[in-house]
Design a protein around this motif. Structure first.
Motif, PDB file in Angstrom:
ATOM      1  N   GLY A  90       0.770  -1.243   0.000  1.00  0.00           N
ATOM      2  CA  GLY A  90       0.000   0.000   0.000  1.00  0.00           C
ATOM      3  C   GLY A  90       0.794   1.282   0.000  1.00  0.00           C
ATOM      4  O   GLY A  90       0.202   2.367  -0.065  1.00  0.00           O
ATOM      5  N   LYS A 185      -1.858  -3.364  -3.355  1.00  0.00           N
ATOM      6  CA  LYS A 185      -2.593  -2.230  -2.796  1.00  0.00           C
ATOM      7  C   LYS A 185      -1.926  -0.896  -3.115  1.00  0.00           C
ATOM      8  O   LYS A 185      -2.439   0.159  -2.750  1.00  0.00           O
ATOM      9  CB  LYS A 185      -2.695  -2.388  -1.283  1.00  0.00           C
ATOM     10  N   GLY A 219      -1.724   5.682   0.034  1.00  0.00           N
ATOM     11  CA  GLY A 219      -2.638   4.578   0.313  1.00  0.00           C
ATOM     12  C   GLY A 219      -3.804   5.004   1.169  1.00  0.00           C
ATOM     13  O   GLY A 219      -3.744   5.999   1.894  1.00  0.00           O
ATOM     14  N   THR A 222      -6.810   0.440   3.265  1.00  0.00           N
ATOM     15  CA  THR A 222      -7.815  -0.612   3.160  1.00  0.00           C
ATOM     16  C   THR A 222      -7.245  -1.899   3.749  1.00  0.00           C
ATOM     17  O   THR A 222      -6.041  -2.142   3.693  1.00  0.00           O
ATOM     18  CB  THR A 222      -8.204  -0.856   1.691  1.00  0.00           C
ATOM     19  N   THR A 224      -6.002  -5.642   4.337  1.00  0.00           N
ATOM     20  CA  THR A 224      -5.401  -6.632   3.444  1.00  0.00           C
ATOM     21  C   THR A 224      -6.272  -7.878   3.419  1.00  0.00           C
ATOM     22  O   THR A 224      -6.624  -8.416   4.475  1.00  0.00           O
ATOM     23  CB  THR A 224      -3.992  -7.000   3.923  1.00  0.00           C
TER      24      THR A 224
END
Length: 245
Positions: A90, A185, A219, A222, A224
């Motif tokens: 991310g 990500k 990022g 969110t 994983t």
């Protein structure tokens, strides 16, 4: 937001032209216009321990900005691997100019990332081809740069998720100069301008693009996903818990 601006910091030490243009290094120039009350910017360079990208530094970094040119091969593979996994997890990555040939960008792209080039100093017109994208916010239809190094097609990169800029040069060449990707990500933004012997990073509109790029690749934390073998009973149990909630 925590941002690291990474630079080889080699041209500045051996080329007086570059040292005069960027007395604090290319990394210092970029860090100076990125720093705000909301963004904490630090720098890292090739000759530092672990190239300045220790586990502690990387784990606290939201966005990594990468500039490299003459010493791509000196970047340790172990550091590249760490950066690679942080991007997948991310961390945002902004790749500038000749860092198209960096180990980390080639690893993330899976291609040679090769291109044509000509260093004579010619006018570049950078066309905005997606005015709706957040990275192009605040720009007109194009950006003119008085003198820059030419990059030309074919640029051996995967088809971008989004193509934001196309450059035209006096010699007639065109180039895909602004492209975004997502790997895992992590969001990636490649932006072409920034040859070391020209003061491109003092250009206000170029600064706007890089600022926007840093904000865009950040990022969003969110969660994983869980990977591997899944027990159907466990899935059913989780679904029932969600229904109750």
């Amino acid at each position: 937001m925590n941002v690291i601006v990474w630079n080889e910091n080699r041209h500045e030490k051996i080329n007086p032209v570059v040292a005069e243009i960027y007395p604090d290094g290319i990394h210092g120039a970029i860090a100076s216009f990125l720093q705000t009350e909301e963004i904490e910017v630090k720098t890292a360079t090739l000759d530092e321990v672990e190239h300045g990208l220790t586990d502690e530094v990387l784990n606290e970094t939201d966005v990594l900005v990468w500039w490299g040119h003459m010493a791509h091969d000196e970047v340790e593979d172990t550091v590249v691997e760490k950066v690679y996994h942080r991007v997948l997890a991310g961390m945002g990555l902004v790749v500038l100019h000749s860092a198209h040939f960096s180990k980390i960008f080639k690893k993330l792209m899976g291609t040679s990332c090769d291109l044509k080039w000509r260093e004579v100093g010619e006018k570049e017109r950078l066309w905005v081809v997606d005015p709706s994208h957040p990275i192009t916010s605040g720009l007109d239809q194009w950006i003119d740069i008085e003198k820059e190094e030419m990059y030309g097609e074919h640029f051996d990169i995967p088809t971008p998720d989004q193509l934001l800029f196309i450059s035209w040069f006096e010699g007639g060449e065109v180039f895909r100069s602004g492209a975004t990707y997502q790997r895992g990500k992590g969001k990636i933004f490649y932006f072409r301008p920034g040859h070391e012997t020209y003061p491109t990073y003092y250009h206000k509109e170029i600064q706007t693009v890089i600022k926007n790029g840093v904000n865009w690749v950040r990022g969003d934390n969110t969660p994983t996903p869980e990977y591997g073998n899944v027990d159907p009973l466990e899935t059913i149990s989780k679904n029932k818990t969600k229904e109750i909630d």
